[in-house]
Design an enzyme around this catalytic site. Structure first.
Site, short mmCIF file in Angstrom:
data_model
loop_
_atom_site.label_atom_id
_atom_site.label_comp_id
_atom_site.label_asym_id
_atom_site.label_seq_id
_atom_site.Cartn_x
_atom_site.Cartn_y
_atom_site.Cartn_z
N HIS A 47 0.86 -1.18 0.00
CA HIS A 47 0.00 0.00 0.00
C HIS A 47 0.90 1.24 0.00
O HIS A 47 1.86 1.30 0.77
CB HIS A 47 -0.84 0.09 1.28
CG HIS A 47 -1.70 -1.10 1.54
ND1 HIS A 47 -3.03 -1.00 1.85
CD2 HIS A 47 -1.42 -2.44 1.55
CE1 HIS A 47 -3.54 -2.20 2.05
NE2 HIS A 47 -2.58 -3.08 1.87
N TYR A 212 -6.66 -7.30 -2.36
CA TYR A 212 -6.85 -6.08 -3.15
C TYR A 212 -6.29 -6.25 -4.55
O TYR A 212 -5.49 -7.14 -4.81
CB TYR A 212 -6.20 -4.87 -2.46
CG TYR A 212 -4.78 -5.04 -1.95
CD1 TYR A 212 -3.68 -4.78 -2.77
CD2 TYR A 212 -4.53 -5.41 -0.63
CE1 TYR A 212 -2.38 -4.89 -2.28
CE2 TYR A 212 -3.24 -5.53 -0.14
CZ TYR A 212 -2.17 -5.27 -0.97
OH TYR A 212 -0.88 -5.38 -0.49
P1 FAD Z 1 14.11 -3.70 2.62
O1 FAD Z 1 12.95 -3.49 1.72
O2 FAD Z 1 14.22 -5.00 3.32
O3 FAD Z 1 15.41 -3.46 1.75
C1 FAD Z 1 16.69 -3.76 2.23
C2 FAD Z 1 17.63 -3.86 1.03
O4 FAD Z 1 18.95 -4.05 1.52
C3 FAD Z 1 17.32 -5.05 0.13
O5 FAD Z 1 17.34 -4.65 -1.22
C4 FAD Z 1 18.44 -6.04 0.46
O6 FAD Z 1 18.78 -6.87 -0.64
C5 FAD Z 1 19.58 -5.10 0.82
N1 FAD Z 1 20.58 -5.69 1.73
C6 FAD Z 1 20.34 -6.46 2.82
N2 FAD Z 1 21.48 -6.81 3.41
C7 FAD Z 1 22.49 -6.25 2.68
C8 FAD Z 1 23.91 -6.27 2.78
N3 FAD Z 1 24.52 -6.92 3.78
N4 FAD Z 1 24.63 -5.58 1.86
C9 FAD Z 1 24.02 -4.91 0.84
N5 FAD Z 1 22.67 -4.88 0.69
C10 FAD Z 1 21.91 -5.54 1.61
N6 FAD Z 1 5.11 -1.93 4.18
C11 FAD Z 1 4.33 -0.97 3.66
O7 FAD Z 1 4.68 0.23 3.75
N7 FAD Z 1 3.15 -1.26 3.06
C12 FAD Z 1 2.69 -2.55 2.95
O8 FAD Z 1 1.62 -2.78 2.39
C13 FAD Z 1 3.49 -3.60 3.51
N8 FAD Z 1 3.09 -4.88 3.48
C14 FAD Z 1 3.87 -5.85 4.03
C15 FAD Z 1 3.41 -7.17 4.05
C16 FAD Z 1 4.19 -8.18 4.62
C17 FAD Z 1 3.63 -9.58 4.70
C18 FAD Z 1 5.47 -7.85 5.16
C19 FAD Z 1 6.34 -8.92 5.76
C20 FAD Z 1 5.92 -6.54 5.16
C21 FAD Z 1 5.14 -5.54 4.61
N9 FAD Z 1 5.54 -4.20 4.63
C22 FAD Z 1 4.74 -3.23 4.11
C23 FAD Z 1 6.82 -3.82 5.27
C24 FAD Z 1 7.87 -3.49 4.24
O9 FAD Z 1 8.04 -4.59 3.38
C25 FAD Z 1 9.21 -3.15 4.90
O10 FAD Z 1 9.00 -2.33 6.00
C26 FAD Z 1 10.06 -2.41 3.89
O11 FAD Z 1 10.41 -3.27 2.83
C27 FAD Z 1 11.33 -1.86 4.52
O12 FAD Z 1 12.08 -1.20 3.54
P2 FAD Z 1 13.65 -1.08 3.72
O13 FAD Z 1 14.12 -0.35 2.50
O14 FAD Z 1 13.97 -0.52 5.05
O15 FAD Z 1 14.19 -2.58 3.74
#
Ligand code: FAD
Length: 373
Positions: A47, A212
């Site tokens: 979302h 959805y």
């Molecule tokens: P991530 O998306 O996890 O990105 C981290 C990145 O870092 C990745 O590309 C990974 O490959 C990279 N990485 C990891 N370790 C290393 C390393 N050592 N070296 C280099 N790169 C690395 N959130 C919403 O806002 N809306 C929703 O509808 C929603 N639905 C969800 C449904 C489910 C079932 C789940 C489990 C989560 C949902 N979320 C939702 C939460 C959302 O997915 C996360 O909060 C979000 O992806 C976090 O973003 P981020 O960029 O912090 O981390």
């Protein structure tokens, strides 16, 4: 003054891509290091709520998001068995009410749109961070392929299992929550009956299912269905079967059964949690998104909070004047902490929009204008 500095962003998920594109737009020198060899569109939905849309608009991606995503007429909460409407929260007035629309979208498409907003050549793939070593005048990043780079400052956006967070002496592993979520994308043509609403959450006693459309043309449908799970081996998701799904949601309304019967390749994802770090930064490293404050998905705000973080961090840099880096990141953390803790707590409760409530405190927030600490 920080425009002369070099910033390394570790992780290019939704938070990393957003902060990279935003900082670049304002003239900062940014390089991104991502462990993935390339991005394959992950088969899940997400979302984009008005509070995220206000930030994303700055990146010029709003038209692309609208062209791809689905604008649900309402968030409809229904009783698991009778289908009785518990709350029907209209979403099509979001723009007028909260200055941003509410979309549901294929996560892979969303991510691709964000990546396209980052200057080509900025993202270095196949760079899995092993360790970050802080020195007086910079940080050295060591990667698993044996290479290393230096930057003046590092933004850790590497998700819930953050290697950067470990560098900051937080060795505690994320804890399994006792909950897991089935997820599947379904070609809408395969659905046995038209969905009752564009976006519905079905509320059972100890389980729920949200479904959805993922695309404006309504060709793709998606569901995530949360269930209790006593234990989980490892941290990866696994394939699931339609039988498991039907067993887990036996007795749910026929409209739910129709959705489950149409799912061909369901998967089951463990849900992990860990508290937000006490200190969001250490010397020259600062965290954002799941690296800093993962949360349960029940409010659909995890990625949205990472997007808000990115905007607030940018503003703290822009407003730095003669402030030191320590003052900049302290201000960022102080601005974000209370809101993040509230969303984390409420998300874990899993009551969001179940019954009539005012979600304005989440959706109206404008990370580009809200007062800084
Ligand atoms: P991530 O998306 O996890 O990105 C981290 C990145 O870092 C990745 O590309 C990974 O490959 C990279 N990485 C990891 N370790 C290393 C390393 N050592 N070296 C280099 N790169 C690395 N959130 C919403 O806002 N809306 C929703 O509808 C929603 N639905 C969800 C449904 C489910 C079932 C789940 C489990 C989560 C949902 N979320 C939702 C939460 C959302 O997915 C996360 O909060 C979000 O992806 C976090 O973003 P981020 O960029 O912090 O981390």
């Amino acid at each position: 003054m920080f425009k002369e500095s070099t910033f390394a962003i570790v992780g290019c998920g939704i938070g990393g891509a957003t902060v990279a594109a935003l900082l670049q737009k304002y003239g900062y020198r940014v390089t991104v290091y991502e462990q993935a060899v390339s991005f394959v569109p992950a088969g899940t939905g997400i979302h984009i709520t008005p509070n995220a849309m206000k930030v994303l608009r700055q990146l010029g991606v709003e038209p692309a998001l609208h062209a791809t995503g689905f604008q649900p007429p309402a968030f409809v909460s229904r009783a698991w068995d009778t289908g009785e409407v518990l709350f029907d929260f209209p979403l099509q007035t979001m723009q007028q009410q909260y200055a941003g629309s509410y979309l549901t979208i294929h996560r892979g498409n969303f991510h691709s749109i964000l990546i396209a907003a980052v200057t080509p050549g900025t993202i270095h793939y196949n760079k899995r961070l092993k360790e970050a070593v802080q020195e007086e005048d910079g940080v050295t990043l060591f990667f698993e392929d044996g290479t290393k780079v230096q930057a003046d400052y590092v933004i850790g956006a590497d998700g819930i299992y953050s290697a950067i967070r470990k560098t900051m002496a937080d060795q505690a592993a994320p804890a399994f929550t006792g909950q897991a979520a089935f997820r599947a994308i379904i070609p809408a043509a395969k659905l046995r009956s038209a969905p009752l609403d564009g976006l519905t959450k079905w509320w059972g006693h100890d389980r729920s299912l949200i479904s959805y459309f993922l695309s404006g043309d309504q060709s793709l449908f998606y569901f995530a269905a949360g269930v209790p799970a006593a234990t989980w081996e490892g941290r990866a998701h696994r394939e699931a079967t339609r039988e498991e799904l039907l067993d887990s949601f036996a007795g749910f309304h026929p409209a739910v059964q129709d959705i489950l019967l149409a799912s061909e390749y369901p998967t089951l994802w463990p849900l992990f949690e860990r508290p937000a770090v006490n200190k969001w930064y250490q010397q020259r490293i600062v965290l954002l998104g799941d690296a800093c404050h993962p949360m349960m998905p029940h409010m659909a705000q995890g990625a949205v909070m990472a997007i808000e973080d990115a905007a607030v961090l940018l503003r703290c840099l822009e407003d730095a004047g003669n402030s030191s880096w320590q003052q900049v990141v302290e201000r960022y953390a102080t601005t974000r902490k209370e809101r993040i803790e509230t969303v984390q707590l409420q998300s874990a409760e899993n009551k969001w929009l179940k019954a009539p409530m005012d979600p304005g405190w989440v959706f109206s927030y404008d990370a580009l204008l809200a007062p800084l600490a």
